[in-house]
Write a protein that holds these residues in place. Structure first.
Motif, short mmCIF file in Angstrom:
data_model
loop_
_atom_site.label_atom_id
_atom_site.label_comp_id
_atom_site.label_asym_id
_atom_site.label_seq_id
_atom_site.Cartn_x
_atom_site.Cartn_y
_atom_site.Cartn_z
N MET A 227 0.84 -1.18 0.00
CA MET A 227 0.00 0.00 0.00
C MET A 227 0.89 1.24 0.00
N GLY A 228 0.56 2.17 -0.84
CA GLY A 228 1.32 3.41 -0.91
C GLY A 228 2.43 3.39 -1.93
N LEU A 229 2.87 2.23 -2.34
CA LEU A 229 3.99 2.16 -3.28
C LEU A 229 3.58 2.58 -4.69
N SER A 230 2.35 2.28 -5.08
CA SER A 230 1.90 2.73 -6.40
C SER A 230 1.82 4.25 -6.42
N TYR A 231 1.36 4.85 -5.31
CA TYR A 231 1.35 6.31 -5.22
C TYR A 231 2.77 6.86 -5.31
N LEU A 232 3.69 6.25 -4.61
CA LEU A 232 5.08 6.70 -4.66
C LEU A 232 5.61 6.67 -6.09
N GLN A 233 5.35 5.58 -6.79
CA GLN A 233 5.80 5.47 -8.18
C GLN A 233 5.16 6.56 -9.05
N GLU A 234 3.86 6.76 -8.89
CA GLU A 234 3.16 7.80 -9.68
C GLU A 234 3.71 9.18 -9.36
N PHE A 235 3.96 9.46 -8.10
CA PHE A 235 4.49 10.76 -7.70
C PHE A 235 5.87 10.99 -8.32
N LEU A 236 6.73 10.01 -8.18
CA LEU A 236 8.09 10.16 -8.73
C LEU A 236 8.07 10.30 -10.26
N ASP A 237 7.16 9.59 -10.92
CA ASP A 237 7.03 9.70 -12.37
C ASP A 237 6.55 11.09 -12.79
N ALA A 238 5.63 11.66 -12.00
CA ALA A 238 5.05 12.96 -12.35
C ALA A 238 5.92 14.13 -11.93
N CYS A 239 6.77 13.94 -10.99
CA CYS A 239 7.54 15.04 -10.41
C CYS A 239 8.96 15.04 -10.98
N THR A 240 9.06 15.28 -12.26
CA THR A 240 10.35 15.17 -12.94
C THR A 240 11.31 16.31 -12.61
N ASP A 241 10.79 17.47 -12.21
CA ASP A 241 11.65 18.61 -11.89
C ASP A 241 11.83 18.82 -10.39
N CYS A 242 11.38 17.88 -9.58
CA CYS A 242 11.44 18.02 -8.13
C CYS A 242 12.82 17.63 -7.61
N THR A 243 13.20 18.26 -6.53
CA THR A 243 14.39 17.83 -5.80
C THR A 243 13.92 16.96 -4.66
N ILE A 244 14.27 15.71 -4.69
CA ILE A 244 13.86 14.75 -3.67
C ILE A 244 15.11 14.20 -3.03
N ASP A 245 15.24 14.41 -1.74
CA ASP A 245 16.44 13.97 -1.03
C ASP A 245 16.30 12.59 -0.42
N CYS A 246 15.07 12.22 -0.03
CA CYS A 246 14.86 10.94 0.61
C CYS A 246 13.38 10.58 0.51
N ILE A 247 13.07 9.36 0.87
CA ILE A 247 11.71 8.84 0.86
C ILE A 247 11.35 8.38 2.27
N ALA A 248 10.17 8.78 2.74
CA ALA A 248 9.66 8.31 4.03
C ALA A 248 8.57 7.27 3.79
N LEU A 249 8.66 6.16 4.47
CA LEU A 249 7.67 5.09 4.36
C LEU A 249 7.06 4.78 5.71
N HIS A 250 5.82 4.35 5.67
CA HIS A 250 5.15 3.80 6.85
C HIS A 250 4.75 2.37 6.49
N TRP A 251 4.72 1.50 7.48
CA TRP A 251 4.26 0.12 7.30
C TRP A 251 3.59 -0.34 8.57
N TYR A 252 2.36 -0.82 8.44
CA TYR A 252 1.60 -1.37 9.56
C TYR A 252 0.97 -2.67 9.10
N ASN A 253 0.92 -3.65 10.00
CA ASN A 253 0.33 -4.93 9.67
C ASN A 253 -0.22 -5.53 10.96
N PRO A 254 -1.36 -6.21 10.89
CA PRO A 254 -1.89 -6.81 12.11
C PRO A 254 -1.10 -8.01 12.63
N SER A 255 -0.23 -8.58 11.80
CA SER A 255 0.56 -9.72 12.25
C SER A 255 2.05 -9.42 12.14
N GLY A 256 2.85 -10.28 12.71
CA GLY A 256 4.30 -10.09 12.73
C GLY A 256 4.99 -10.72 11.55
#
Length: 115
Positions: free
Chosen positions: A1-30
């Motif tokens: 979840m969220g990775l397709s958005y990340l890909q779309e954002f990076l594809d659309a933001c061709t003139d952006c300066t991006i220094d790093c990526i922040a991710l969140h991950w939650y799951n009900p199990s270990g």
């Protein structure tokens, strides 16, 4: 979840300066393999440093969370693409006991871990 958005954002933001990526991950199990797969998928999308700014097991017991942390923290420390991480969150029934008066068993695992 969220990775397709990340890909779309990076594809659309061709003139952006991006220094790093922040991710969140939650799951009900270990499921450490699901967590690792999620981070590896992000690594395949970008070569930028990744900060796992929140990760956690939402319904896990201490018996599930402790081995999960013992697996994923060393793995992240050995991945050069992972620049940092923080468990979600310091609160009752997470890194604190259910009364919030002490560190939980897996809170101790998180606190005492060093790479």
């Amino acid at each position: 979840m969220g990775l397709s958005y990340l890909q779309e954002f990076l594809d659309a933001c061709t003139d952006c300066t991006i220094d790093c990526i922040a991710l969140h991950w939650y799951n009900p199990s270990g499921d450490s393999s699901d967590f690792i797969s999620h981070i590896q998928s992000a690594m395949n999308i970008t070569s930028k440093p990744i900060y796992v700014s929140e990760f956690g097991i939402t319904d896990g017991t201490e018996a599930e969370v402790t081995p999960f942390l013992e697996t994923v923290m060393p793995w992240m420390d050995n991945e050069s693409s992972v620049a940092g991480y923080a468990y979600y969150f310091v609160g009752e029934d997470y890194l604190m006991t259910n009364t919030g008066s002490a560190i939980s068993a897996y809170g101790e695992t998180y606190k005492s871990y060093s790479s």
